[in-house]
Design a protein around this motif. Sequence first.
Motif, short mmCIF file in Angstrom:
data_model
loop_
_atom_site.label_atom_id
_atom_site.label_comp_id
_atom_site.label_asym_id
_atom_site.label_seq_id
_atom_site.Cartn_x
_atom_site.Cartn_y
_atom_site.Cartn_z
N UNK A 118 3.06 -11.27 -2.71
CA UNK A 118 3.11 -12.84 -3.33
C UNK A 118 2.70 -12.70 -4.70
N UNK A 119 2.45 -11.59 -5.16
CA UNK A 119 2.01 -11.31 -6.43
C UNK A 119 0.78 -12.11 -7.07
N UNK A 120 -0.15 -12.31 -6.04
CA UNK A 120 -1.33 -13.09 -6.37
C UNK A 120 -2.37 -11.94 -7.33
N UNK A 158 2.84 -10.19 15.59
CA UNK A 158 3.51 -9.19 14.91
C UNK A 158 4.02 -9.89 13.63
N UNK A 159 3.64 -9.40 12.36
CA UNK A 159 4.27 -9.79 11.24
C UNK A 159 4.33 -8.69 9.97
N UNK A 160 5.79 -9.04 9.52
CA UNK A 160 5.97 -8.08 8.34
C UNK A 160 5.08 -8.57 7.20
N UNK A 161 5.07 -7.33 6.28
CA UNK A 161 4.36 -7.12 5.07
C UNK A 161 4.25 -8.42 4.02
N UNK A 200 0.84 -8.14 3.85
CA UNK A 200 0.74 -6.63 3.26
C UNK A 200 -0.41 -6.27 2.25
N UNK A 201 -0.62 -7.22 1.28
CA UNK A 201 -1.53 -7.10 0.28
C UNK A 201 -2.87 -7.30 0.76
N UNK A 202 -3.09 -8.30 1.68
CA UNK A 202 -4.44 -8.42 2.54
C UNK A 202 -4.82 -7.00 3.37
#
Length: 208
Positions: A123-125, A157-160, A190-192
Motif C-alpha cells: 500500500x506504500x504506507x 487465506x489472504x494474499x500479500x 504483506x507489509x504487516x
Amino acid sequence: TKTNNDLAVSVERSKTNLNNLKDSASNLQTTIVETDKKIASLESRFESLQDNPAAVAVELVNLQNKAAELGCKVCPNEPLKNYTSFKIGGACPYLIKINSEESCRILLMTAESLSVPYIVIGKGTNIVADDIGISDVVFYMGSDFSQILLINENTLFCQAGASLSKLCQTALENELTGLEFAWGIPGSVGGAVYMNAGAYGGEIKDVR
C-alpha cells in the motif's frame, strides 16, 4: 515439595527458551551471512552494468517481457506518488503489478538472475520516495494480488496485497478473533507480516 517442583519446571522452561533463542540467533546469523554474500554479488554485477547502459536496457526489457508473459500489468515510467500514502515520489523505470504467488516468485528470481535492482511495495504506507525518481524496478502488491478467502470456519487465506483493514473486516464478519489490535493500522497484509505490525499490545506474529 510443590514449590520445588514448580521451580524445577520454571527452570526447565527457561532453559528451553534460552536454547530456542540460541537457535534463532544462529539461524539469523546464517541468514545475514548469506544475504551479505548475495548483496556483494549483486553490487558487483550492478557496477558492471552501470558501465554499460545498453546492457541495463536489455535486462529491463527482458524483465518486462517476462512480466507480460505472466499476465502482470507493466507500467513504464510510473510515478510512485500514485502508490504512496504521502503522495510523493518520482517515476521508476517499470512498475509491475504482481498478480499471483507464482508470478511473484518467477519475477523476483528473474530480476536477481538479471541483476536488475528492485523493490517490493504494497500500500506504500509511510514510504518516502525521491521526487526525482528511482532506478529500481518496483514490484507492486496491489489489487491484482489481494484476494481474501474463508478456508474453513477458523481460517482465512489472504494474499500479500490485501489491505489489513479489509482483513480485519472479513475476520469480524466471520466472527473470528485475534486481529482486534490491527483495526486501524494502515497498509497491506504483506507489509504487516514483513514488519510484524502491532498496536495495543498485539502483534501479527501472535495471530493464529
